[in-house]
Design a protein around this motif. Structure first.
Motif, PDB file in Angstrom:
ATOM      1  N   UNK A  16       3.303  13.378   2.217  1.00 35.89           N
ATOM      2  CA  UNK A  16       4.171  13.322   3.383  1.00 35.89           C
ATOM      3  C   UNK A  16       4.759  11.937   3.589  1.00 35.89           C
ATOM      4  N   UNK A  17       5.930  11.902   4.195  1.00 34.89           N
ATOM      5  CA  UNK A  17       6.544  10.627   4.536  1.00 34.89           C
ATOM      6  C   UNK A  17       5.916   9.962   5.738  1.00 34.89           C
ATOM      7  N   UNK A  18       5.093  10.697   6.480  1.00 31.31           N
ATOM      8  CA  UNK A  18       4.384  10.121   7.620  1.00 31.31           C
ATOM      9  C   UNK A  18       3.433   9.016   7.181  1.00 31.31           C
ATOM     10  N   UNK A  19       3.211   8.043   8.061  1.00 36.99           N
ATOM     11  CA  UNK A  19       2.083   7.146   7.845  1.00 36.99           C
ATOM     12  C   UNK A  19       0.820   7.988   7.996  1.00 36.99           C
ATOM     13  N   UNK A  20      -0.254   7.557   7.356  1.00 38.05           N
ATOM     14  CA  UNK A  20      -1.444   8.408   7.273  1.00 38.05           C
ATOM     15  C   UNK A  20      -1.974   8.837   8.641  1.00 38.05           C
ATOM     16  N   UNK A  53       2.992   5.460   4.244  1.00 41.08           N
ATOM     17  CA  UNK A  53       2.367   4.142   4.359  1.00 41.08           C
ATOM     18  C   UNK A  53       1.829   3.642   3.025  1.00 41.08           C
ATOM     19  N   UNK A  54       1.760   4.514   2.017  1.00 37.38           N
ATOM     20  CA  UNK A  54       1.328   4.093   0.679  1.00 37.38           C
ATOM     21  C   UNK A  54       2.481   3.521  -0.135  1.00 37.38           C
ATOM     22  N   UNK A  55       3.645   4.132  -0.005  1.00 40.69           N
ATOM     23  CA  UNK A  55       4.816   3.691  -0.770  1.00 40.69           C
ATOM     24  C   UNK A  55       6.063   4.280  -0.116  1.00 40.69           C
ATOM     25  N   UNK A  56       7.112   3.489   0.064  1.00 40.59           N
ATOM     26  CA  UNK A  56       8.324   4.027   0.686  1.00 40.59           C
ATOM     27  C   UNK A  56       9.090   4.996  -0.207  1.00 40.59           C
ATOM     28  N   UNK A  57       8.791   4.992  -1.508  1.00 43.76           N
ATOM     29  CA  UNK A  57       9.480   5.878  -2.450  1.00 43.76           C
ATOM     30  C   UNK A  57       8.678   7.170  -2.574  1.00 43.76           C
ATOM     31  N   UNK A  58       9.225   8.246  -2.066  1.00 49.76           N
ATOM     32  CA  UNK A  58       8.478   9.507  -2.021  1.00 49.76           C
ATOM     33  C   UNK A  58       8.049   9.980  -3.409  1.00 49.76           C
ATOM     34  N   UNK A  97       6.959   8.429  -5.826  1.00 48.56           N
ATOM     35  CA  UNK A  97       5.761   7.757  -6.327  1.00 48.56           C
ATOM     36  C   UNK A  97       4.479   8.284  -5.691  1.00 48.56           C
ATOM     37  N   UNK A  98       4.628   9.094  -4.661  1.00 45.17           N
ATOM     38  CA  UNK A  98       3.447   9.583  -3.951  1.00 45.17           C
ATOM     39  C   UNK A  98       2.667  10.622  -4.746  1.00 45.17           C
ATOM     40  N   UNK A  99       3.339  11.334  -5.652  1.00 43.08           N
ATOM     41  CA  UNK A  99       2.637  12.344  -6.450  1.00 43.08           C
ATOM     42  C   UNK A  99       1.528  11.694  -7.271  1.00 43.08           C
ATOM     43  N   UNK A 100       1.852  10.617  -7.959  1.00 38.35           N
ATOM     44  CA  UNK A 100       0.843   9.950  -8.789  1.00 38.35           C
ATOM     45  C   UNK A 100      -0.241   9.295  -7.944  1.00 38.35           C
ATOM     46  N   UNK A 103       9.624  16.919  -9.003  1.00 38.45           N
ATOM     47  CA  UNK A 103      10.186  16.862 -10.355  1.00 38.45           C
ATOM     48  C   UNK A 103       9.897  15.510 -11.006  1.00 38.45           C
ATOM     49  N   UNK A 104      10.146  14.430 -10.271  1.00 40.35           N
ATOM     50  CA  UNK A 104       9.916  13.089 -10.814  1.00 40.35           C
ATOM     51  C   UNK A 104       8.450  12.877 -11.147  1.00 40.35           C
TER      52      UNK A 104
END
Length: 252
Positions: free
Chosen positions: A120-124, A149-154, A156-159, A191-192
């Protein structure tokens, strides 16, 4: 949460407009946060669908001519968290869990080997708080989720979520990760990140727009578009990549 013995699949849900909808309260919160941090009214409203909170903040501040917007991100995140917490009663009253959301989460949680969390784009803190307000937090392992809150690029959140799930459960989810979300940005992130995607038309985008965002599909990519969350069996089939009956895949 169901205790897992042999984790083999990672399922990552978006929060806003996928599982819950807090309606205009979201607009009110972002306006309040901007005015609190910057001491002036919000004039330029940016698109938020499928974006991370830091990305939204930088875009908003830039549109208002504010230099070095990144330097405000910590304060924005803190103020945003406070705003959600103080408006909890309002969010419960004016917001809702989307139809079928709890049944879908419960059903997925019962599938042996599934680790269920959020992307999610939410902060945790806000992701946890929002789902808790509607009783959905009990189905999710937030410790392996990935947040704005982990990374602004969505994308990159999958990894990030995969790495956390692997560290906790000792399994590799490179080919068995599925993202569920309501926007083209959710599709692009999946996809990314090399994940399957279940796009659900419960937000600002209809099925035709989501299907268009699926194209062109990379070789071997898995993607499904659903109208909503009310067909639990369809959700399970999409998540598990199974076109047959799901009753034998679900635990008690």
């Amino acid at each position: 949460m169901v205790t897992l013995e042999r984790p083999s699949r990672l399922v990552l849900w978006d929060v806003d407009k996928t599982l819950i909808d807090i309606g205009p309260v979201s607009d009110e919160i972002y306006r309040e946060v901007f005015e609190s941090v910057m001491g002036r009214p919000l004039v330029h409203v940016v698109t938020r669908a499928g974006r991370t909170d830091p990305e939204i903040a930088v875009d908003t501040l830039t549109r208002h001519g504010i230099a070095d917007p990144g330097s405000y991100l910590d304060r924005v995140a803190e103020t945003l968290t406070d705003a959600v917490r103080t408006r909890a009663a309002v969010i419960r009253r004016r917001g809702r869990a989307l139809p079928g959301a709890e049944a879908a989460l419960e059903a997925v949680a019962k599938v042996p080997g599934v680790v269920q969390s959020v992307l999610t784009g939410n902060v945790r803190d806000n992701a946890v708080a929002k789902l808790a307000m509607f009783g959905l937090d009990r189905y999710v392992d937030f410790s392996v989720g990935a947040y704005g809150s982990d990374n602004p690029v969505r994308a990159k959140l999958v990894d990030i979520a995969r790495a956390r799930a692997t560290a906790k459960y000792g399994a590799v989810f490179d080919d068995t990760t599925t993202v569920l979300g309501d926007s083209p940005n959710d599709i692009a992130a999946a996809r990314t990140g090399g994940a399957g995607i279940v796009a659900i038309a419960t937000g600002l985008f209809g099925t035709a727009e989501l299907e268009a965002a699926m194209q062109p599909a990379p070789p071997g990519a898995n993607g499904v578009v659903l109208t909503d969350l009310t067909d639990t069996a369809a959700i399970l089939r999409a998540v598990l990549g199974d076109t047959g009956p799901v009753s034998d895949r679900v635990g008690p």
